[in-house]
Enzyme design. Structure first.
Site, short mmCIF file in Angstrom:
data_model
loop_
_atom_site.label_atom_id
_atom_site.label_comp_id
_atom_site.label_asym_id
_atom_site.label_seq_id
_atom_site.Cartn_x
_atom_site.Cartn_y
_atom_site.Cartn_z
N ASP A 52 21.24 -11.87 27.51
CA ASP A 52 20.47 -12.35 26.06
C ASP A 52 20.98 -13.82 25.87
O ASP A 52 20.26 -14.55 25.02
CB ASP A 52 21.25 -11.71 24.83
N ASP A 112 10.44 -11.42 17.47
CA ASP A 112 11.34 -12.02 16.37
C ASP A 112 10.71 -13.00 15.50
O ASP A 112 11.17 -13.34 14.52
CB ASP A 112 12.61 -12.71 16.75
#
Ligand code: BGC
Length: 593
Positions: free
Chosen positions: A532, A309
């Site tokens: 997550d 990311d």
């Protein structure tokens, strides 16, 4: 863990790449002075600078247009301003006042006729960062062509034609020694710590034999921990030793500890602050590189998945973008992500049996025109900061995300009653509807901006299966484009920008090599069953925050079209085992178990 922006052309996107690559091809100095009588000398230098407010990464490629150089080369130039080199790679760089010299490393002393060497450096400056235009190679001005260099005197040359005093050493091996696809033809390492968690679940043994990646998500993960962390206690050596014992051909690590990590979200913030780049280098990357370079592991193909990311966040989640954050602004301004990734690629890429795949987000993030090329460019900047694109074997998409591999019932070219699916709320003008078409196309874009044509893509298929009873078995017959897309789509999320513990998801394709053109492998990088992010605030000592995208009651933000988060309830912090999610993933596996 992935915070995608929604990017439709209806929004105004202003994007100035502040880190602009400016390449200067140098030629034109008239004076050519020969240092070695009888040697035809000549050289060409390409210099580029990726500049931000207080610093820059310089990249220099020198091409020897003269006789072969066998006993070392020195490239020299003078800066016009107050530029100060702080660090270099692929050459030993020293500076005295404005004058800089770069000396070849001992393992790369030779430069054949027409051969090139590339090195790089980081530097500070203030004011204007003017590119130098005059360079010398072994004292000879680089004019871009072969100088006619008559012997400086008619006397007997003082030194005979050179012969190497020391043969070039063979380490590190050239990048070409690596195989094209490290996944091909060999078995992957099965992480025993993940296997144990999967096996402890009812039915878990059906999937526990798949290779998953080992996440090095903190400095302590290198040596191994006391078992108190969410990720297990084996260190890098423990895993490498276990891989040898398994007879594995490849092993996958995730390099995931950048300063100011996860700047657009909170669930995977890490231990290093925004200005901790020096610690990232010395306490994190250097020790990992030292272990991976141990000859004991030379027969293993060691694969690093580099910094999920991070670089895409600098493109889409800085201010000026919908939902941009100050934390991403900081990481763009201070160069921590680009320099950190560059450093990791350089150190790890120098090891002959180590392969770097850099994270390239996913189609629901980068698939809009406004994000596609800028992301390829920033990935290139990081590779250039590493000294060479050869440090990059390829890229990975969909890491820890849920985007469907293939939308079976429609493609980007499908129209419904004369209306393109691109106009549906779900697709929202994206150019891609699934990860496979995105990965293949982004690969082409990466090659076009300067990566090697041999790069391969990985797709994380650990949780993008979308099987079970909710999976559409035929294309919708609706003539309304929104109804058609929503009834037909394999990806059953509420919004393609949702990323946390998605309700309804299933295990995807099992890991395998060469599944499609341009794809090196389907991989399971996010270990299925690992959360997550927590559904509510859970205090922890790992730096993990609480991101409301993991809260099932959250009604969203600009990045997910103000939709419900679609997250499962009662989730533990990111990385911790989430039994209910693992059970759902098995139940909805596609292909089914
Ligand atoms: C977490 C890491 C974890 C990884 C794999 C990430 O979201 O931040 O701590 O190792 O997921 O589960």
């Amino acid at each position: 863990m992935t915070p995608p922006p929604s990017r439709s052309p209806r929004r105004t996107l202003t994007r100035a790449l502040t880190v602009a690559a400016a390449v200067t091809l140098v030629s034109g100095l008239g004076v050519v002075a020969a240092t070695q009588a009888s040697a035809a000398a000549g050289c060409r230098v390409a210099y580029s600078a990726n500049t931000w407010s207080t610093g820059f990464t310089g990249n220099v490629t020198v091409t020897n247009l003269g006789d072969p150089i066998t006993n070392g080369w020195t490239v020299a130039w003078a800066f016009a301003g107050n530029q100060t080199v702080t660090q270099g790679w692929n050459a030993t760089i020293t500076q005295s006042a404005k004058n800089v010299t770069a000396v070849s490393p001992t393992y790369a002393n030779s430069l054949a006729t027409n051969a090139s060497a590339t090195f790089g450096f980081n530097a500070n400056y203030s004011g204007t960062n003017t590119n130098p235009t005059a360079f010398t190679l072994n004292g000879v001005a680089c004019t871009g062509s072969t100088g006619t260099t008559p012997p400086t005197s008619s006397a007997t040359p003082s030194s005979p034609p050179t012969s190497p005093s020391t043969p070039p050493t063979t380490t590190p091996p050239p990048a070409g020694a690596k195989v094209d696809n490290p996944y091909a033809g060999v078995q992957g390492y099965k992480n025993p710590e993940w296997q144990a968690k999967a096996n402890a679940e009812a039915g878990g043994s059906r999937v526990s034999n798949n290779p998953t990646a080992v996440w090095l998500d903190r400095i302590a993960a290198i040596e191994g921990t006391d078992g108190s962390s969410s990720n297990g206690s084996m260190g890098v050596r423990d895993h490498l030793d276990a891989a040898l014992a398994q007879g594995a051909g490849y092993i996958q690590f995730v390099i995931y500890n950048l300063p100011g990590r996860d700047c657009a979200a909170l669930a995977s913030n890490g231990e290093l602050g925004p200005n901790d780049l020096p610690r990232y280098k010395s306490e994190y990357i250097d020790p990992i590189a030292a272990i991976q370079a141990d000859p004991k592991y030379a027969a293993l193909r060691i694969i690093n998945i580099v910094e999920i990311d991070s670089l895409p966040n600098l493109v889409t989640n800085t201010s000026g973008n919908a939902g941009g954050t100050a934390a991403c602004d900081t990481m763009k301004a201070n160069g921590g992500y680009v320099q950190g990734v560059g450093y990791a690629l350089n150190k790890l890429g120098a090891i002959g049996n180590v392969y770097n795949y850099v994270d390239a987000a996913h189609h629901g993030w980068i698939g809009w025109d406004s994000n596609f090329l800028p992301t390829a460019n920033i990935l290139l900047q990081a590779a250039q900061a590493s000294g060479s694109v050869n440090n990059v074997t390829g890229f990975i998409v969909n890491t820890a995300n849920y985007s469907a591999l293939k939308e079976q019932w429609f493609g980007i070219g499908t129209s419904v009653n004369g209306t393109s699916v691109r106009q549906s709320t779900w697709v929202d003008w994206n150019q891609y509807v699934d990860e496979l078409t995105f990965a293949q196309s982004f690969r082409n874009q990466l090659v076009a901006v300067g990566f090697n044509s041999s790069i391969g893509m990985l797709i994380d298929t650990s949780r993008n299966g979308w099987g079970g009873s909710a999976r559409p078995t035929a294309a919708s017959t609706s003539t309304d484009v929104n109804t058609f897309v929503n009834q037909s789509r394999i990806d059953r999320r509420i919004h393609a920008g949702n990323w946390c513990n998605q309700s309804g998801a299933g295990l995807g394709e099992r890991p395998r090599a060469n599944p499609e053109t341009g794809i090196d492998a389907y991989v399971w990088v996010k270990p299925p069953g690992e959360s997550d992010g927590s559904s509510s605030l859970i205090p922890n000592d790992e730096g993990k925050g609480f991101d409301r995208m993991c809260d099932p009651t959250y009604t969203g933000n600009a990045r997910n079209g103000n939709s419900l988060s679609g997250a499962l309830p009662n989730a533990p912090i990111s990385g911790a085992w989430f039994s209910a999610q693992f059970q759902q993933l098995m139940a909805n596996a596609y292909p089914a178990l």
